[in-house]
Structure formats: C-alpha cells, structure tokens
Scaffold this motif. Sequence first.
Motif, PDB file in Angstrom:
ATOM      1  N   SER A  33      41.627  51.358  14.792  1.00 15.22           N
ATOM      2  CA  SER A  33      42.001  50.866  13.468  1.00 15.22           C
ATOM      3  C   SER A  33      41.286  49.560  13.145  1.00 15.22           C
ATOM      4  CB  SER A  33      43.518  50.664  13.394  1.00 15.22           C
ATOM      5  OG  SER A  33      43.893  50.134  12.144  1.00 15.22           O
ATOM      6  N   VAL A  34      41.210  48.661  14.127  1.00 13.94           N
ATOM      7  CA  VAL A  34      40.533  47.377  13.910  1.00 13.94           C
ATOM      8  C   VAL A  34      39.041  47.595  13.698  1.00 13.94           C
ATOM      9  CG1 VAL A  34      39.905  45.182  15.000  1.00 13.94           C
ATOM     10  CG2 VAL A  34      42.249  46.041  15.180  1.00 13.94           C
ATOM     11  N   ILE A  35      38.436  48.436  14.507  1.00 14.37           N
ATOM     12  CA  ILE A  35      36.995  48.707  14.385  1.00 14.37           C
ATOM     13  C   ILE A  35      36.678  49.306  13.015  1.00 14.37           C
ATOM     14  CG2 ILE A  35      35.119  50.151  15.259  1.00 14.37           C
ATOM     15  CD1 ILE A  35      36.319  49.831  18.046  1.00 14.37           C
ATOM     16  N   LYS A  36      37.536  50.188  12.545  1.00 11.89           N
ATOM     17  CA  LYS A  36      37.318  50.843  11.257  1.00 11.89           C
ATOM     18  C   LYS A  36      37.462  49.860  10.099  1.00 11.89           C
ATOM     19  CE  LYS A  36      38.787  54.865   8.544  1.00 11.89           C
ATOM     20  NZ  LYS A  36      39.694  56.031   8.489  1.00 11.89           N
ATOM     21  N   SER A  37      38.439  48.955  10.188  1.00 11.23           N
ATOM     22  CA  SER A  37      38.699  48.020   9.087  1.00 11.23           C
ATOM     23  C   SER A  37      37.785  46.803   9.133  1.00 11.23           C
ATOM     24  CB  SER A  37      40.162  47.558   9.110  1.00 11.23           C
ATOM     25  OG  SER A  37      40.450  46.861  10.308  1.00 11.23           O
ATOM     26  N   GLN A  38      37.164  46.553  10.303  1.00  9.31           N
ATOM     27  CA  GLN A  38      36.272  45.403  10.448  1.00  9.31           C
ATOM     28  C   GLN A  38      34.919  45.888  10.975  1.00  9.31           C
ATOM     29  OE1 GLN A  38      38.083  42.145  12.668  1.00  9.31           O
ATOM     30  NE2 GLN A  38      40.105  42.648  11.889  1.00  9.31           N
ATOM     31  N   GLU A  39      34.238  46.660  10.154  1.00  8.91           N
ATOM     32  CA  GLU A  39      32.993  47.293  10.593  1.00  8.91           C
ATOM     33  C   GLU A  39      31.903  46.292  10.960  1.00  8.91           C
ATOM     34  OE1 GLU A  39      31.854  49.960   7.503  1.00  8.91           O
ATOM     35  OE2 GLU A  39      33.394  51.448   7.980  1.00  8.91           O
ATOM     36  N   LYS A  40      31.957  45.104  10.371  1.00  5.54           N
ATOM     37  CA  LYS A  40      30.917  44.108  10.632  1.00  5.54           C
ATOM     38  C   LYS A  40      31.289  43.163  11.768  1.00  5.54           C
ATOM     39  CE  LYS A  40      28.939  44.151   5.968  1.00  5.54           C
ATOM     40  NZ  LYS A  40      28.528  43.324   4.807  1.00  5.54           N
ATOM     41  N   ASN A  41      32.434  43.400  12.402  1.00  4.16           N
ATOM     42  CA  ASN A  41      32.884  42.551  13.499  1.00  4.16           C
ATOM     43  C   ASN A  41      32.839  43.275  14.829  1.00  4.16           C
ATOM     44  OD1 ASN A  41      33.381  40.591  11.633  1.00  4.16           O
ATOM     45  ND2 ASN A  41      35.563  40.422  12.026  1.00  4.16           N
ATOM     46  N   SER A  42      32.783  42.500  15.895  1.00  7.05           N
ATOM     47  CA  SER A  42      32.955  43.017  17.252  1.00  7.05           C
ATOM     48  C   SER A  42      34.150  42.320  17.886  1.00  7.05           C
ATOM     49  CB  SER A  42      31.707  42.769  18.109  1.00  7.05           C
ATOM     50  OG  SER A  42      30.666  43.640  17.747  1.00  7.05           O
ATOM     51  N   ILE A  43      34.881  43.040  18.705  1.00  6.54           N
ATOM     52  CA  ILE A  43      36.093  42.499  19.328  1.00  6.54           C
ATOM     53  C   ILE A  43      35.716  41.680  20.559  1.00  6.54           C
ATOM     54  CG2 ILE A  43      38.260  43.089  20.472  1.00  6.54           C
ATOM     55  CD1 ILE A  43      38.266  45.674  18.764  1.00  6.54           C
ATOM     56  N   LEU A  44      36.212  40.440  20.616  1.00  2.00           N
ATOM     57  CA  LEU A  44      36.007  39.576  21.779  1.00  2.00           C
ATOM     58  C   LEU A  44      37.142  39.715  22.788  1.00  2.00           C
ATOM     59  CD1 LEU A  44      34.836  36.204  20.153  1.00  2.00           C
ATOM     60  CD2 LEU A  44      33.426  38.108  20.948  1.00  2.00           C
ATOM     61  N   HIS A  45      38.378  39.723  22.289  1.00  2.00           N
ATOM     62  CA  HIS A  45      39.545  39.772  23.165  1.00  2.00           C
ATOM     63  C   HIS A  45      40.583  40.755  22.616  1.00  2.00           C
ATOM     64  CE1 HIS A  45      37.909  36.142  24.910  1.00  2.00           C
ATOM     65  NE2 HIS A  45      38.024  35.506  23.762  1.00  2.00           N
ATOM     66  N   ILE A  46      41.210  41.484  23.521  1.00  2.00           N
ATOM     67  CA  ILE A  46      42.379  42.306  23.186  1.00  2.00           C
ATOM     68  C   ILE A  46      43.522  41.813  24.061  1.00  2.00           C
ATOM     69  CG2 ILE A  46      43.369  44.615  23.070  1.00  2.00           C
ATOM     70  CD1 ILE A  46      40.541  45.740  22.932  1.00  2.00           C
ATOM     71  N   LEU A  47      44.581  41.304  23.429  1.00  2.00           N
ATOM     72  CA  LEU A  47      45.678  40.684  24.156  1.00  2.00           C
ATOM     73  C   LEU A  47      46.973  41.441  23.909  1.00  2.00           C
ATOM     74  CD1 LEU A  47      44.742  37.057  23.076  1.00  2.00           C
ATOM     75  CD2 LEU A  47      44.035  38.218  25.162  1.00  2.00           C
ATOM     76  N   ASN A  48      47.613  41.876  24.973  1.00  2.00           N
ATOM     77  CA  ASN A  48      48.914  42.544  24.864  1.00  2.00           C
ATOM     78  C   ASN A  48      50.010  41.487  24.985  1.00  2.00           C
ATOM     79  OD1 ASN A  48      47.537  45.021  24.825  1.00  2.00           O
ATOM     80  ND2 ASN A  48      47.616  45.182  27.050  1.00  2.00           N
ATOM     81  N   SER A  49      50.777  41.301  23.934  1.00  2.00           N
ATOM     82  CA  SER A  49      51.753  40.214  23.957  1.00  2.00           C
ATOM     83  C   SER A  49      53.187  40.676  24.216  1.00  2.00           C
ATOM     84  CB  SER A  49      51.700  39.425  22.641  1.00  2.00           C
ATOM     85  OG  SER A  49      51.840  40.288  21.533  1.00  2.00           O
ATOM     86  N   ASN A  50      53.591  41.808  23.613  1.00  2.00           N
ATOM     87  CA  ASN A  50      54.982  42.233  23.757  1.00  2.00           C
ATOM     88  C   ASN A  50      55.083  43.738  23.994  1.00  2.00           C
ATOM     89  OD1 ASN A  50      56.387  39.711  23.346  1.00  2.00           O
ATOM     90  ND2 ASN A  50      55.748  39.832  21.203  1.00  2.00           N
ATOM     91  N   PHE A  51      55.946  44.111  24.935  1.00  2.00           N
ATOM     92  CA  PHE A  51      56.248  45.510  25.211  1.00  2.00           C
ATOM     93  C   PHE A  51      57.704  45.782  24.829  1.00  2.00           C
ATOM     94  CE2 PHE A  51      53.146  44.044  28.321  1.00  2.00           C
ATOM     95  CZ  PHE A  51      52.141  44.991  28.209  1.00  2.00           C
ATOM     96  N   PHE A  52      57.930  46.901  24.125  1.00  2.00           N
ATOM     97  CA  PHE A  52      59.290  47.298  23.757  1.00  2.00           C
ATOM     98  C   PHE A  52      59.499  48.755  24.154  1.00  2.00           C
ATOM     99  CE2 PHE A  52      58.429  43.762  20.950  1.00  2.00           C
ATOM    100  CZ  PHE A  52      59.640  43.092  20.881  1.00  2.00           C
ATOM    101  N   LEU A  53      60.615  49.019  24.807  1.00  2.00           N
ATOM    102  CA  LEU A  53      61.005  50.381  25.137  1.00  2.00           C
ATOM    103  C   LEU A  53      62.376  50.617  24.533  1.00  2.00           C
ATOM    104  CD1 LEU A  53      60.285  52.984  26.615  1.00  2.00           C
ATOM    105  CD2 LEU A  53      61.439  52.083  28.641  1.00  2.00           C
ATOM    106  N   ASP A  54      62.428  51.559  23.575  1.00  2.00           N
ATOM    107  CA  ASP A  54      63.668  51.836  22.838  1.00  2.00           C
ATOM    108  C   ASP A  54      64.228  50.556  22.215  1.00  2.00           C
ATOM    109  OD1 ASP A  54      63.423  54.476  23.558  1.00  2.00           O
ATOM    110  OD2 ASP A  54      64.737  54.285  25.303  1.00  2.00           O
ATOM    111  N   LYS A  55      63.311  49.767  21.587  1.00  2.00           N
ATOM    112  CA  LYS A  55      63.629  48.545  20.856  1.00  2.00           C
ATOM    113  C   LYS A  55      64.119  47.405  21.749  1.00  2.00           C
ATOM    114  CE  LYS A  55      64.771  50.994  16.580  1.00  2.00           C
ATOM    115  NZ  LYS A  55      65.765  51.188  15.493  1.00  2.00           N
TER     116      LYS A  55
END
Length: 256
Positions: free
Chosen positions: A114-136
């Motif tokens: 989704s990010v690559i598609k919406s930001q075609e002229k950008n490249s991703i430097l970092h992908i950070l996982n901040s929060n995990f939720f299981l059944d809210k």
Amino acid sequence: MSDEKLIAEVSHDHIKYAVCRQDKKLNYVIINKKIFENEGIKKGKILDFDLASKKINTDIKILEKETDTIFKNISIVVNEPEITCTNISGFKKLNGSKVEKRDLDFILNEAKSSVIKSQEKNSILHILNSNFFLDKIKKNKMPIDIHGDRLSLHMTFISLPKNNINNIRSLFGSADLKIDRIISKSFVCGIDLLNKKKETQNFFIINFDKEVSTISVFEDASMIILNTFPFGTNSIFRDINQLCSMKRKEIRNVIK
C-alpha cells in the motif's frame, strides 16, 4: 576482510565520519571520528556533483590513511526535509487458529504494498512494528503460537524520495563505496537513547540542525511519529539577529 565499519552523516555544511569496530561484547565502538566541510552539498542536497565527489574522495583517502583500512562499504545517516513518515494499521482474521509468523508477514506485506503504491516516487528506509493486538488486546511482543480470531499490527514506514537515494548512492559510489544502509538521523538518535537508558520506552526527541528540525515520538521503544520541518538554527539565528541587539557570537552561543 576488515572488521571496521564506516558511517557518514550528511548535513548542511559538513559530513561527519565515524569508523567503528566490534568489541568482545559485539558492541560497536567508535575508533576514529572526522568532520569535514562538504562542498557542492547544501541542506543535504547535491548541487554540484563533481565538486562534492572530489571532496568526498579526498576525505575518504584521509580516513583510510589514518586507519590503515581500505573501505568498500558505508552506511549513510540523513536528515532531509523530504523524509516521510506513514502510519498504517493492518489486520488478518484467524478464526481461532494460532498466530504464526506468516500471519504477521501477510499484514506487513499488505501494508508495504500500500505504501509503495501510494508513494511511487519514494523508497522505504525503515519499517517499524510498534503495536501488536490479538482480539483487541495489546501484546508486548509478537503473539506467536497464541490462538485468536483477529490479529492486528500497527506499523510505521519511513521513506525518502528515490531521486535523493539514487544521488547519494551515485555520490559515494564515485569513491568506490557501496552503501549498506541509508538511515534516518531521528531513528538513530532514538536507538542511541534506548541503548543508554533501557528503562525508557516512551519519549520524544526535538532536534535542531542548521537547516532542518525534527520531532520524533517513540512508544514502547518504537518510533511512531516523525515530523520534519525545513528550518533550523540558521533561521532562528536570523530572526533573533533582526529583533535583538545581541552580537552574532552571543546569539550563536545561545542557540548552538
């Protein structure tokens, strides 16, 4: 193969180099630091490639002579106003099955696409996982092997325009250096603070460079917000200089 790692921070009017080596505890320690005035680069942007290339080649040769090392790779720290921060939450229905790593990979890849598609002229430097939720219910870590109905993941993507990245690669490539990573300075500052104060998990950092200012927010030891502003201490200096009768040296001492 040399154990030394070369890192460079490219800023408005200079480039900071650090040569690092792993100690017995596998922590990297700085064994040499150099700051060179840059040429052909302003506000992190390459204005004169040939001039900048010649200066970097000269600086690298000085570093190699001092450390008796031939560098082949380098990591670059950047703090450019074009850096983009994007937050996305994704989910996957589990229908009572246990969480597997492939479930997290599915959510991550969907968000990345989704990010690559919406930001075609950008490249991703970092992908950070901040929060995990299981059944809210928020989890402190990946809930692998736990059964549930709905898995959610909050992610932060840090991106930079492809042209900026290609220019950086070409510039250091002219010195026969292959770039291992391009890293956000705000991310580096946050990781450094986390390493020094391991009990600190939630905080924000305000950083003023000469031409760029940033505000970064960390939650549960992960960066979730990065706002970049195209002004810095030089702008503050000019404003104070116009409004006050202070001497230039006094103003610089206040805001440095």
